[in-house]
Design a protein around this motif. Structure first.
Motif, mmCIF file in Angstrom:
data_model
loop_
_atom_site.group_PDB
_atom_site.id
_atom_site.type_symbol
_atom_site.label_atom_id
_atom_site.label_comp_id
_atom_site.label_asym_id
_atom_site.label_seq_id
_atom_site.Cartn_x
_atom_site.Cartn_y
_atom_site.Cartn_z
ATOM 1 N N LEU A 57 56.814 51.079 42.879
ATOM 2 C CA LEU A 57 56.399 52.454 42.567
ATOM 3 C C LEU A 57 55.645 53.087 43.731
ATOM 4 N N SER A 58 55.017 52.260 44.582
ATOM 5 C CA SER A 58 54.234 52.822 45.672
ATOM 6 C C SER A 58 54.904 52.614 47.024
ATOM 7 N N VAL A 88 51.381 59.383 46.218
ATOM 8 C CA VAL A 88 51.414 58.164 45.417
ATOM 9 C C VAL A 88 50.553 57.118 46.108
ATOM 10 N N VAL A 89 49.446 56.743 45.482
ATOM 11 C CA VAL A 89 48.505 55.833 46.139
ATOM 12 C C VAL A 89 48.323 54.564 45.302
ATOM 13 N N LEU A 90 48.459 53.420 45.956
ATOM 14 C CA LEU A 90 48.212 52.129 45.306
ATOM 15 C C LEU A 90 46.837 51.635 45.737
ATOM 16 N N ILE A 91 45.978 51.343 44.766
ATOM 17 C CA ILE A 91 44.679 50.749 45.102
ATOM 18 C C ILE A 91 44.768 49.267 44.827
ATOM 19 N N HIS A 92 44.706 48.480 45.902
ATOM 20 C CA HIS A 92 44.866 47.039 45.771
ATOM 21 C C HIS A 92 43.650 46.448 45.091
ATOM 22 N N GLN A 93 43.860 45.277 44.504
ATOM 23 C CA GLN A 93 42.738 44.590 43.873
ATOM 24 C C GLN A 93 41.717 44.178 44.935
ATOM 25 N N GLU A 94 42.232 43.662 46.038
ATOM 26 C CA GLU A 94 41.344 43.430 47.163
ATOM 27 C C GLU A 94 41.247 44.774 47.860
ATOM 28 N N LEU A 95 40.109 45.412 47.752
ATOM 29 C CA LEU A 95 39.990 46.786 48.217
ATOM 30 C C LEU A 95 40.228 46.868 49.721
ATOM 31 N N ASN A 96 40.709 48.006 50.128
ATOM 32 C CA ASN A 96 41.044 48.217 51.533
ATOM 33 C C ASN A 96 40.036 49.114 52.213
ATOM 34 N N LEU A 97 38.823 48.637 52.369
ATOM 35 C CA LEU A 97 37.803 49.461 52.999
ATOM 36 C C LEU A 97 37.256 48.725 54.211
ATOM 37 N N ALA A 98 36.880 49.507 55.237
ATOM 38 C CA ALA A 98 36.253 48.897 56.409
ATOM 39 C C ALA A 98 34.784 48.684 56.072
ATOM 40 N N GLU A 99 34.392 47.414 55.871
ATOM 41 C CA GLU A 99 33.071 47.077 55.327
ATOM 42 C C GLU A 99 31.921 47.605 56.185
ATOM 43 N N GLN A 152 31.019 50.462 43.002
ATOM 44 C CA GLN A 152 30.904 51.634 43.875
ATOM 45 C C GLN A 152 32.006 51.659 44.922
ATOM 46 N N LYS A 153 32.334 50.467 45.437
ATOM 47 C CA LYS A 153 33.411 50.410 46.420
ATOM 48 C C LYS A 153 34.703 50.921 45.808
ATOM 49 N N GLN A 154 34.910 50.509 44.542
ATOM 50 C CA GLN A 154 36.124 50.945 43.870
ATOM 51 C C GLN A 154 36.168 52.466 43.768
ATOM 52 N N MET A 155 34.996 53.041 43.455
ATOM 53 C CA MET A 155 34.920 54.501 43.357
ATOM 54 C C MET A 155 35.235 55.135 44.702
ATOM 55 N N VAL A 156 34.761 54.517 45.772
ATOM 56 C CA VAL A 156 35.032 55.066 47.098
ATOM 57 C C VAL A 156 36.539 55.058 47.352
ATOM 58 N N GLU A 157 37.197 53.973 46.921
ATOM 59 C CA GLU A 157 38.662 53.936 47.056
ATOM 60 C C GLU A 157 39.292 55.113 46.319
ATOM 61 N N LEU A 169 47.869 57.589 40.891
ATOM 62 C CA LEU A 169 47.008 56.499 41.344
ATOM 63 C C LEU A 169 47.449 55.240 40.627
ATOM 64 N N ILE A 170 47.802 54.222 41.396
ATOM 65 C CA ILE A 170 48.214 52.967 40.781
ATOM 66 C C ILE A 170 47.115 51.955 41.044
ATOM 67 N N MET A 171 46.521 51.448 39.976
ATOM 68 C CA MET A 171 45.365 50.572 40.178
ATOM 69 C C MET A 171 45.635 49.187 39.624
ATOM 70 N N ASP A 172 45.465 48.189 40.496
ATOM 71 C CA ASP A 172 45.741 46.804 40.138
ATOM 72 C C ASP A 172 44.454 46.157 39.631
ATOM 73 N N GLU A 173 44.360 45.974 38.341
ATOM 74 C CA GLU A 173 43.197 45.338 37.714
ATOM 75 C C GLU A 173 41.864 45.851 38.239
ATOM 76 N N PRO A 174 41.635 47.152 38.132
ATOM 77 C CA PRO A 174 40.385 47.696 38.686
ATOM 78 C C PRO A 174 39.151 47.166 37.976
ATOM 79 N N THR A 175 39.272 46.749 36.727
ATOM 80 C CA THR A 175 38.070 46.358 35.989
ATOM 81 C C THR A 175 37.821 44.852 36.016
#
Lengths: 507, 338
Positions: A57-58, A88-99, A152-157, A169-175
């Motif tokens: 889908l993504s 179309v945005v996929l948010i991975h379970q392992e977040l993709n942020l520059a720490e 909070q990181k998830q929210m930033v995503e 928004l496609i979210m893989d097990e966000p909770t």
């Protein structure tokens, strides 16, 4: 099944999607559509094909056959995240942020605003602040990602996705990694996103949450589409049954009464360690002892200290009636004490190695003959473990990172059990795994206890604590606030101790 | 960044790329030898091949040690300087021992024993500073690299330390004599290589090195004494440097500030060319040996031909390293197919 003709047209539609990896088919003609402003939950056991469908889908995978329609037009989604440009945005379970970068830098990463060739920090920060206010997130655009909580990181995503005009928004097990409280905050944000017309695909193993947040639910089983229904027509039990295709009445094994006169195998007195404040408890032979409490209440810290993974500041630990000073992990193991981490990807398994070296790593001294590793013994151990724990892998030579979460968890359990511990501490035994595997793990824990092994279960999922434990210790802010037995083990009681509303006078 | 395409490539690419990693360095060495032969048939003469093997022994032995350090996720930049410092101290001690112990075998044994103690000690210092001191291995060994290098300059007073002429006579066979047709250094190289291979591939210690390099947290949670294993990899590295020094000193009988310059880079290059992953978790002793042979062969071929200046040795080595790592990229096959 979708007969609702008044519903708005779907933004994205997957039509008769099939997918094979090499000769292995994983999806069989699956269809799903997402409408603007709806939360569409995608549920199924591990290996049912949810991840593959999300990636198709993504645009991260191409379908083998079938088509993706965007706004009714057939579209080949660009690969590797290019679909973001189409909304179309996929948010991975392992977040993709520059720490190490700030919130603002992450949100604008790759499309920074510039004026006269220099970064326009003020404009970017203002924009990010506007988004943060809208979503109701109390952090500053200049905060570093590494200082934020996971929620909070998830929210930033999500802010990042919204700022890129995401429509889906496609979210893989966000909770999966959120506490109940954080989950509620998260759901409020999701409601706001819905109101603004974003379509959300939500993957979760927590069926109560699915019931609470989703408008429609699509169920997959073994790569097949089973059904798509309005969530108001479903109960969590019905969802679970459709996922597994069988009755799940025996999710929890029958409880064997613990022998209250059994010998004490572990006695902890006034333990102090990082995040642990004056903790005392004891564990009997053959007992299943639950440790409940909010995330960060010190449950894991207690056992990391006992097992030699963190320093002990004060207190005594008696194992099988004998005082043990501070131990190393290896000494704890040799004394019959083993800790199974909740973080199987970062602390539990070597994802880039095969199953065999992973299985034997914890108990490796057992496999040494004349200073050499006995690879035949290792192979035998692997075959035994695959049978005993029902680890399902396409091929024994596969790297562990490619196994599904449930199979990784079973392998991790097998790894810890390889040293035949007399006391096992299992931290979040079923995090991120499907209902069928959960059932297997619960039955395994019960069987261990029946054999006389003492088990400590640390869990944030109250039903499993209530379902399998003989006794429950509740922690809050590094203290034990209560110890529950028998009929007192219920959600209400646990929650009151965990939230600090109630407190036992201990000893 | 994304791991999305991992499982797509899983089956077909995995087999071929692993095979490629294993035979890659061997094929490269074979091609180099053929090129060498075509440029000058004397390349395959017995004399030249023996010479080549002997020359590669120094870097090869050190690189076996480096394979352990790198597999466990570390790096040791100090090996070249360490070799120079150990040579210097060896020479000073042996020269001073002549008066009391004479110039016979005992003096040489004293020197060798001392070299081993120094190598183990220096390795332990590197290891302890990285593990107990919690300083990055790169920084620690960059520091000790400077320290050892300046020490040898200081001992030599800016010039050259020369071994006493009589001892040189006693010690000489260690480099120049042969056993069953192979020079002594080659035997040491073979012995170190076999021990290294067994240690890395057949013992719990080797498995622990790999596990630590792959994921240190997992190793810690798996009852592995991470600090001790990591320190031991540096000790093994130091011991390998000692062995290399012991066979190197009789070759020239001297040590100076230019002894062992850039050995650390050649050793690391040999390890990487051989298929060991620089970020750890995956080590190959066999590959390392081939890597050391490849590096020496390049220099040797350039000596044999006028086509490329011998001064471009470094350029050729550099090119080989970059090409080798490029070919080993795990997504190479994938990239090509897209």
């Amino acid at each position: 099944m979708s007969v609702d003709t008044t519903a708005p047209a779907a933004v994205i539609e997957a039509v008769n999607i099939s997918k094979s990896f090499g000769p292995v088919p994983v999806l069989f003609s699956v269809s799903m559509d997402v409408r603007p402003g709806e939360v569409h939950a995608l549920i199924g056991e591990n290996g049912a094909g949810k991840s593959t469908l999300m990636k198709i889908l993504s645009g991260f995978h191409d379908p083998t056959s079938g088509q993706i329609r965007l706004d009714g037009k057939q579209t080949d989604l660009p690969p590797n995240g290019g679909a973001e440009k189409l909304g179309v945005v996929l948010i991975h379970q392992e977040l993709n942020l520059a720490e190490q970068m700030t919130v603002e830098e992450n949100v604008f990463l790759g499309r920074e605003l510039k004026s006269n060739g220099f970064l326009d920090k003020a404009a970017m920060q203002a924009t990010v602040r506007k988004y943060l206010d809208e979503i109701g997130l109390d952090i500053s655009p200049t905060d570093r990602i590494s200082d934020l909580t996971i929620a909070q990181k998830q929210m930033v995503e999500i802010v990042k996705a919204v700022s890129r005009n995401a429509r889906i928004l496609i979210m893989d097990e966000p909770t999966a990694v959120l506490t109940e409280e954080e989950t509620q905050v998260f759901f409020r944000q999701v409601e706001k996103l819905k109101e603004s017309g974003v379509g959300i695909v939500f993957v979760s193993h927590k069926l109560n949450e699915v019931k609470e947040i989703a408008d429609r639910v699509t169920i997959l089983r073994d790569g097949q589409w089973i059904d798509t229904r309005a969530s108001s027509d479903l109960t969590p039990d019905m969802m679970a049954q459709m996922m597994v295709g069988r009755e799940l009445s025996d999710l929890y094994p029958p409880m064997h009464e613990a022998d209250v006169d059994a010998e004490l195998v572990l006695e902890v007195q006034n333990l102090r360690a990082p995040s642990v404040n004056n903790v005392s408890f004891s564990l009997r032979k053959g007992e299943i002892l639950g440790f409940s409490g909010l995330i960060g209440s010190g449950r894991t810290a207690v056992f990391e200290a006992i097992c030699g993974l963190a320093p002990i500041e004060a207190g005594t630990i008696r194992l099988f009636g004998r005082d043990t000073g501070p131990t190393t992990v290896a000494q704890a193991r040799d004394l019959g004490l083993a800790y199974l981490t909740k973080d199987r990807k970062e602390k539990g398994l070597l994802l880039d190695k095969k199953m065999r070296p992973n299985l034997t790593l914890f108990a490796l001294p057992k496999f040494v003959r004349n200073f050499r590793l006995d690879s035949k013994a290792e192979e035998d151990a692997l075959n035994r473990a695959i049978r005993r724990f029902d680890v399902r892998a396409r091929d024994k030579e596969i790297t562990v990172g490619k196994l599904s979460g449930g199979n990784q968890q079973k392998l991790l359990l097998a790894k810890i059990m390889e040293c035949d511990p007399k006391i096992v501490i299992i931290d979040e035994p079923t995090r991120g795994i499907d209902v069928g595997t959960k059932q297997q793990i619960y039955h395994f824990i019960a069987a261990l206890a029946a054999e006389g092994v003492s088990v400590v279960v640390i869990s944030s999922e109250m039903p499993e604590i209530i379902g399998i434990c003989h006794r429950v210790v509740v922690m809050r802010e590094g203290h034990i606030t209560g110890v529950l037995t028998g009929d007192h083990i219920n959600e209400n009681e646990i929650m009151r101790y965990a939230a600090g509303l109630k407190r036992e006078e201990l000893h | 960044m994304m791991t999305a395409s991992d499982d797509t490539a899983a089956k077909p690419a995995k087999r071929s790329s692993i095979d490629f990693k294993t035979i890659g360095p061997a094929v490269a060495l074979l091609i180099l030898c053929i090129i060498g032969f075509l440029l000058n048939p004397a390349f395959v003469s017995e004399g030249n091949l023996t010479n080549l093997l002997t020359r590669s022994a120094f870097i090869g032995i050190i690189a076996v040690g480096a394979t352990f350090v790198i597999t466990a996720g570390g790096i040791d930049l100090s090996v070249g300087s360490m070799a120079a410092a150990i040579s210097g101290v060896m020479i000073i001690i042996m020269n001073n021992a002549v008066e009391t112990m004479g110039s016979g075998v005992p003096t040489v044994l004293l020197g060798c024993g001392l070299a081993i103690v120094l190598g183990i000690g220096a390795g332990w210092v590197n290891g302890a500073l990285t593990t107990k001191g919690k300083i990055e291995a790169f920084i620690v060994t960059l520091g000790t690299m400077g320290i050892y290098r300046s020490l040898v300059t200081y001992f030599a007073d800016g010039g050259t330390l020369s071994l006493n002429f009589d001892i040189r006579g006693t010690y000489r066979p260690v480099y120049y004599d042969t056993f069953l047709g192979l020079p002594f250094p080659v035997w040491v190289f073979i012995a170190v290589a076999i021990c290294g291979w067994l240690l890395l591939n057949r013992t719990a210690f080797g498995r622990y090195c790999t596990a630590i390099g792959s994921n240190e947290a997992v190793a810690r949670y798996s009852a592995i004494n991470v600090d001790r294993v990591k320190t031991l990899t540096y000790v093994i590295q130091g011991l390998c440097v000692s062995f290399a020094t012991i066979i190197y000193v009789p070759r020239l009988g001297s040590a100076s500030a230019s002894t062992g310059v850039l050995w650390e880079l050649e050793a690391i290059a040999a390890v990487i060319i051989g298929g060991t992953v620089l970020k750890g978790g995956y080590g190959r002793i066999g590959g390392t040996i081939l890597g050391a042979l490849i590096l020496t062969t390049i220099g040797n071929i350039l000596n044999f031909t006028d086509v490329i200046s011998n001064y471009l040795n470094g350029t050729m080595q550099g090119l080989i390293i970059i090409v080798a790592v490029f070919l080993q990229r795990s997504d190479w096959k994938l990239g090509k197919s897209k």
